[in-house]
Design a protein around this motif. Structure first.
Motif, mmCIF file in Angstrom:
data_model
loop_
_atom_site.group_PDB
_atom_site.id
_atom_site.type_symbol
_atom_site.label_atom_id
_atom_site.label_comp_id
_atom_site.label_asym_id
_atom_site.label_seq_id
_atom_site.Cartn_x
_atom_site.Cartn_y
_atom_site.Cartn_z
ATOM 1 N N SER A 197 0.879 -1.456 0.316
ATOM 2 C CA SER A 197 0.025 0.457 -0.484
ATOM 3 C C SER A 197 1.008 1.241 0.030
ATOM 4 C CB SER A 197 -1.209 -0.027 1.890
ATOM 5 O OG SER A 197 -0.418 0.145 1.964
ATOM 6 N N ILE A 198 0.130 2.104 -0.060
ATOM 7 C CA ILE A 198 1.493 3.265 -0.107
ATOM 8 C C ILE A 198 0.344 4.190 1.051
ATOM 9 C CG2 ILE A 198 1.347 5.748 -1.623
ATOM 10 C CD1 ILE A 198 1.064 4.005 -3.804
ATOM 11 N N GLY A 199 1.179 5.344 1.532
ATOM 12 C CA GLY A 199 1.104 6.192 3.131
ATOM 13 C C GLY A 199 1.878 7.207 2.818
ATOM 14 N N VAL A 200 1.820 7.847 4.557
ATOM 15 C CA VAL A 200 2.207 8.794 4.286
ATOM 16 C C VAL A 200 3.565 8.868 5.182
ATOM 17 C CG1 VAL A 200 2.056 10.731 5.815
ATOM 18 C CG2 VAL A 200 0.420 10.474 5.313
ATOM 19 N N ASN B 124 14.584 10.740 2.485
ATOM 20 C CA ASN B 124 14.766 9.434 2.007
ATOM 21 C C ASN B 124 15.990 9.876 1.150
ATOM 22 O OD1 ASN B 124 14.382 10.761 -0.743
ATOM 23 N ND2 ASN B 124 12.774 9.519 -0.821
ATOM 24 N N ARG B 125 16.909 8.774 0.380
ATOM 25 C CA ARG B 125 18.028 8.718 -0.302
ATOM 26 C C ARG B 125 17.914 10.040 -1.465
ATOM 27 N NH1 ARG B 125 18.035 2.598 -1.247
ATOM 28 N NH2 ARG B 125 16.986 1.730 0.663
ATOM 29 N N MET C 81 8.670 14.082 1.687
ATOM 30 C CA MET C 81 7.699 13.085 1.663
ATOM 31 C C MET C 81 7.555 12.468 -0.193
ATOM 32 S SD MET C 81 6.067 14.367 4.135
ATOM 33 C CE MET C 81 4.091 13.546 4.057
ATOM 34 N N ILE C 82 6.627 10.905 1.037
ATOM 35 C CA ILE C 82 6.641 10.085 -0.462
ATOM 36 C C ILE C 82 5.409 10.591 -0.747
ATOM 37 C CG2 ILE C 82 6.490 7.855 -0.846
ATOM 38 C CD1 ILE C 82 8.969 7.376 1.128
ATOM 39 N N TRP C 83 3.991 10.102 0.364
ATOM 40 C CA TRP C 83 3.185 10.327 -0.050
ATOM 41 C C TRP C 83 2.358 11.169 1.065
ATOM 42 C CZ3 TRP C 83 -0.696 7.345 -2.806
ATOM 43 C CH2 TRP C 83 -2.375 7.367 -2.924
ATOM 44 N N THR C 84 1.768 12.447 0.840
ATOM 45 C CA THR C 84 1.586 14.018 0.801
ATOM 46 C C THR C 84 0.187 14.135 1.056
ATOM 47 O OG1 THR C 84 3.803 14.858 -0.659
ATOM 48 C CG2 THR C 84 1.726 15.816 1.346
ATOM 49 N N PRO C 85 -0.368 13.771 2.385
ATOM 50 C CA PRO C 85 -2.085 13.312 2.201
ATOM 51 C C PRO C 85 -2.533 14.986 2.723
ATOM 52 C CG PRO C 85 -1.639 13.235 4.432
ATOM 53 C CD PRO C 85 0.161 13.522 3.850
ATOM 54 N N LYS C 86 -3.082 15.824 1.052
ATOM 55 C CA LYS C 86 -3.078 16.967 1.078
ATOM 56 C C LYS C 86 -5.159 17.235 1.424
ATOM 57 C CE LYS C 86 0.356 17.824 -1.650
ATOM 58 N NZ LYS C 86 0.528 18.716 -3.141
ATOM 59 N N ALA D 235 8.291 1.998 3.956
ATOM 60 C CA ALA D 235 9.150 3.222 4.188
ATOM 61 C C ALA D 235 8.065 4.576 4.565
ATOM 62 C CB ALA D 235 9.821 4.347 3.130
ATOM 63 N N ALA D 236 6.775 4.317 3.536
ATOM 64 C CA ALA D 236 6.127 5.325 4.240
ATOM 65 C C ALA D 236 5.352 5.233 5.254
ATOM 66 C CB ALA D 236 4.761 5.113 2.761
ATOM 67 N N GLY D 237 5.178 3.827 5.612
ATOM 68 C CA GLY D 237 4.509 3.856 6.498
ATOM 69 C C GLY D 237 3.190 2.894 6.644
#
Length: 176
Positions: free
Chosen positions: A12-15, A22-23, A28-33, A101-103
């Protein structure tokens, strides 16, 4: 028993909940807006995107995984890209690393972090949801897009249609 995962990409993809980049230097990987209301004429974008996604089977690419359609629909219909900075992996391992990594452990978690949950009866064309199912005696979650009374998801063999009532949870793409 482990938590259910996406039925196709098992991720899944998350925040990204960390305070360090990150490298690649992205914080932010997934930015909840705050997802705004749908733009006028969103229906044309919806039809074009879904025609492409229904014709494209699931694959380990950023354009054909479980959350590609909801994210692309959100961008086209509202102008907000919830997957900005995430479309870099090309393999199952890469997707799993990005997810970890996104949690988040499930597609359901990612959708819930990004979109407003709504009752199934209020789901309209262009909204999304998750279907809980068993694959090889293991629980799986897969994302689906609401097309009306039916919702469509992806498999390696092509699209799968289910009644919206069969979805576990539904989420609004665009403010209500």
């Amino acid at each position: 028993m482990s938590a259910p995962r996406c039925g196709r990409c098992r991720t899944s993809i998350g925040v990204a909940l960390r305070d360090r980049p990150n490298r690649r230097g992205e914080f932010m990987i997934w930015t909840p807006k705050n997802i705004p209301a749908r733009k006028p004429g969103w229906e044309r974008s919806f039809v074009a995107i879904m025609a492409r996604h229904v014709a494209t089977p699931f694959a380990w690419t950023p354009d054909a995984h479980c959350l590609a359609a909801p994210a692309e629909l959100c961008l086209a219909m509202t102008g907000v890209d919830p997957m900005r900075g995430f479309r870099r992996y090309r393999t199952e391992t890469g997707a799993l690393r990005a997810m970890k990594a996104a949690g988040f452990g499930t597609v359901e978690d990612a959708l819930a972090a990004t979109f407003l949950e709504i009752p199934k009866l209020l789901a309209r064309r262009g909204d999304c949801g998750v279907l809980a199912q068993e694959v090889d005696s293991r629980p799986w979650l897969t994302s689906f897009v609401v097309m009306g009374a039916m919702a469509v998801g992806k498999t390696e063999r092509g699209p799968v249609y289910v009644p919206v009532e069969a979805l576990k949870r539904t989420f609004a793409i665009g403010a209500y």
